[in-house]
Motif scaffolding. Sequence first.
Motif, mmCIF file in Angstrom:
data_model
loop_
_atom_site.group_PDB
_atom_site.id
_atom_site.type_symbol
_atom_site.label_atom_id
_atom_site.label_comp_id
_atom_site.label_asym_id
_atom_site.label_seq_id
_atom_site.Cartn_x
_atom_site.Cartn_y
_atom_site.Cartn_z
ATOM 1 N N THR A 38 0.840 -1.186 0.000
ATOM 2 C CA THR A 38 0.000 0.000 0.000
ATOM 3 C C THR A 38 0.876 1.237 0.000
ATOM 4 O OG1 THR A 38 -1.719 -1.146 1.270
ATOM 5 C CG2 THR A 38 -1.786 1.270 1.239
ATOM 6 N N PRO A 39 0.841 2.039 -1.057
ATOM 7 C CA PRO A 39 1.661 3.249 -1.103
ATOM 8 C C PRO A 39 1.281 4.225 0.010
ATOM 9 C CG PRO A 39 0.773 2.705 -3.268
ATOM 10 C CD PRO A 39 0.061 1.846 -2.273
ATOM 11 N N LEU A 82 -1.820 7.324 -0.231
ATOM 12 C CA LEU A 82 -2.291 7.157 -1.605
ATOM 13 C C LEU A 82 -3.486 8.046 -1.926
ATOM 14 C CD1 LEU A 82 -2.130 5.767 -4.325
ATOM 15 C CD2 LEU A 82 -3.520 3.899 -3.386
ATOM 16 N N HIS A 101 1.966 3.468 -6.604
ATOM 17 C CA HIS A 101 1.312 4.715 -6.997
ATOM 18 C C HIS A 101 0.896 4.672 -8.468
ATOM 19 C CE1 HIS A 101 3.322 6.528 -3.359
ATOM 20 N NE2 HIS A 101 2.132 7.090 -3.297
#
Length: 335
Positions: free
Chosen positions: A16-17, A20, A51
């Motif tokens: 999970t960036p 985000l 991303h």
Amino acid sequence: MTQRAIATHDIATVHTPVLLDSVLALLEPSLFRRDKGPARMVDCTLGMGGHTEAVLATWPHVAVIGIDRDRDAIELAQRRLKKYSDRFKAVHATYDCVDDVVQQAGWTEGADAILMDLGVSSLQLDEDSRGFAYSRDTALDMRMDQNSGRTAAELLNTASLAELTRILTTYGEERFARRIAQRIVDQRNREPLASTGQLVELIRDAIPAPARRTGGNPAKRTFQALRIAVNEELEILSQAIPAALSALRIGGRLVVESYHSLEDRIVKSAFRRGSQSNVPHDLPLIPQEHAPYLSVLTRKAIQATPEDIEKNPRAASVRLRAVEITRPYPLARKG
């Protein structure tokens, strides 16, 4: 690619960036406004492609070029983004070349948006052989591109006492820099430093016991300093900001995530400089060439919430800033 890096592909699919939703919200006006035709974004720090994947999934009309100096990262990102191959291209380069990359892509009007997610990636931290983590004993490498440049071991075993002290003070903000640097010199006179474990023990011995009881692992600042020096991170960032601004079309946006004060200071300073006029305030008319060329979109840096940090502990230190370019970037980026 090493077996460990190949295994990291599993991490890439669930990674999970950082921030985000905030990143996408800042990018949206420069990408969505062109939804009747193609829009173009450059992800300057592709990493594992998190991303970029979100952008490609959110806006079907957007094409993305991803830049990374790490060949392993590029290989993993290409696997992850295979279904978007018609709209995604990876380029092996340092991201201060972003303006050249945009020109070579034939984007004559410039990019609509540019994203920079700075610092070391999860891939690099989690891969033992890279030598970024002080929690595991491995080779002192720390290069983001393992095919070029000197390793951390080479730096530690050749730099002068004064240079080592400067690196640890400037890049690590380490108050015991001189003591650590002297221990490094003493150690290498007996035997060259070769492993992260050796360095961690040396740092622990160099720092007074009371100071070791607070602030986390005592090696953290030294490892940060060496990583920055080995990869010339601040020099590249200082060149990358003007390169990115010169590569944007009017109305395009630059979004940057920083993870320590040295990075954030460079970004904040560049954004402030571009958003202010350099003529006296009482001048009745500001000449176009002296007018601001940036509109700051984040008056204060966006930071992670406790919920963000719980999901991704690496978000704890993030500072997210963004600007929109309002007229052509007026300054030469190099020289």
